[in-house]
Design an enzyme around this catalytic site. Sequence first.
Site, short mmCIF file in Angstrom:
data_model
loop_
_atom_site.label_atom_id
_atom_site.label_comp_id
_atom_site.label_asym_id
_atom_site.label_seq_id
_atom_site.Cartn_x
_atom_site.Cartn_y
_atom_site.Cartn_z
N GLY A 65 -16.00 13.29 -16.90
CA GLY A 65 -14.90 12.95 -17.80
C GLY A 65 -15.35 12.19 -19.03
N SER A 107 -20.10 6.20 -20.99
CA SER A 107 -19.71 6.18 -19.58
C SER A 107 -18.53 5.24 -19.46
CB SER A 107 -20.87 5.69 -18.70
OG SER A 107 -20.37 5.40 -17.40
N ARG A 160 -11.59 10.37 -16.60
CA ARG A 160 -11.08 11.60 -17.23
C ARG A 160 -9.73 11.38 -17.90
NH1 ARG A 160 -10.15 11.89 -11.83
NH2 ARG A 160 -8.14 12.64 -11.11
N GLU A 243 -10.46 18.31 -10.73
CA GLU A 243 -10.30 16.89 -10.36
C GLU A 243 -8.84 16.49 -10.16
OE1 GLU A 243 -13.04 13.92 -12.10
OE2 GLU A 243 -13.74 15.55 -13.37
N HIS A 259 -19.74 40.27 -23.35
CA HIS A 259 -21.07 40.85 -23.15
C HIS A 259 -21.50 40.79 -21.69
CE1 HIS A 259 -21.78 41.23 -27.50
NE2 HIS A 259 -20.96 40.18 -27.56
N LYS A 351 -20.96 9.69 -4.83
CA LYS A 351 -21.62 8.61 -5.60
C LYS A 351 -22.02 7.48 -4.65
CE LYS A 351 -19.29 9.16 -10.05
NZ LYS A 351 -18.54 8.53 -11.14
C1 F6R Z 1 -13.42 10.71 -12.76
C2 F6R Z 1 -14.15 11.63 -13.61
C3 F6R Z 1 -15.61 11.82 -13.38
C4 F6R Z 1 -16.42 10.74 -14.11
C5 F6R Z 1 -17.91 10.93 -13.90
C6 F6R Z 1 -18.76 9.95 -14.68
O1 F6R Z 1 -12.12 10.59 -13.27
O2 F6R Z 1 -13.57 12.22 -14.47
O3 F6R Z 1 -15.94 13.10 -13.85
O4 F6R Z 1 -16.12 10.77 -15.47
O5 F6R Z 1 -18.21 10.83 -12.53
O6 F6R Z 1 -18.28 8.65 -14.56
P1 F6R Z 1 -18.08 7.79 -15.90
O7 F6R Z 1 -17.14 8.57 -16.74
O8 F6R Z 1 -17.52 6.49 -15.47
O9 F6R Z 1 -19.43 7.66 -16.50
#
Ligand code: F6R
Length: 356
Positions: A65, A107, A160, A243, A259, A351
Amino acid sequence: MTKGGAALDDPSRTAAVDRSGMLSAVAGLGGQLRRGWDLGRSAACPREWGDPQRHDAIVVAGMGGSGIAGDVVRALLRDHARSCIEVSKGYALPAFSTPETLVFVVSYSGDTEEALAVYEQAQARRCRTVTVSAGGRLRELAEAAHGVHVDLPADAPMPRAALGYLVGGVVGFRGLMEPDPQEVAATARLLDELAARWEAREPMGRNEAKGVAAWLGERTPLVWGSEGLLEPVALRWKNQMNENAKIPAFWSVLPELDHNEVEGWSPDTAKGVAVIALRHPGEHPRVAERFALTIELASSAGLEVREVHAEGSSPLERLFSLVLLGDFVSTYLAILRGVDPTPVPVLTDLKERLRR
Ligand code: F6R
């Protein structure tokens, strides 16, 4: 799955399923873009970093996200920027990076290991490193290094759901040239209007977002975008379906899909799939012709295709209007399926296991 989508007009059911308020977070996209832009604009940085002519390349690094902000920024700047723009989704900073490379490490949580790895490399190579987060380890590292940091509000329920902040925070930074402040303000206004049109109070009969969600029903979405501006939007729709609605989804882009992908559709293979075609008036004229032909071919192979159209006149408005529609559609689809759109237990668990 509730049949026909009528359940979307039942506020008590919506509240019972959308327990963490994803719908209201989605509706805040315009306000986030305004705020993110202001924060990016006000980030203090050395003078040469703020001059778009002085970077040998631009890298935007981040995952999921947050990473999609990089795809959006590349699509917006591609036709204007003098330097190459690379989106880095992984552990490695591109080898071409030098002290004249502007590197955004994005992030929302500030704790994503891939982004932190890229940050370390950018620091080691003395790149012009700008961190963008709402806290976490990334902010701590940036503060300790007296680095340039865009500090985002931490009020989005999930990364996200913070896309307006993330994109605004990067494109607002003075070292980039586009878009201009009027375009950002007009886009934020348009997003507020569209959110009012697609919010839960608006009934199915006049709510396009509810209509698209009900039309998709139990089918697997395949989202088609067009080269450039709508590439990141097709990817965003796919990711939001994964998600928010917790379903598989796929995306591809014209003209490339002409293609390869077109060869794969037949009444057998098209079962259970529905195509959303993202359209905008700025498509290359040959892409517009290709869309017409491709839809005709796909339909005769048994695929159902529904076109949705961007609103607004600037690229930023067009891109974000379709992002917002996809955000609403995926949230309504979650509600139809009886799934809370906000938590992402599988990726959170993954994670956690990697951290041990
Ligand atoms: C959760 C989401 C995930 C995070 C990804 C990275 O809502 O969308 O795709 O974005 O795991 O985490 P961040 O964005 O905190 O670096």
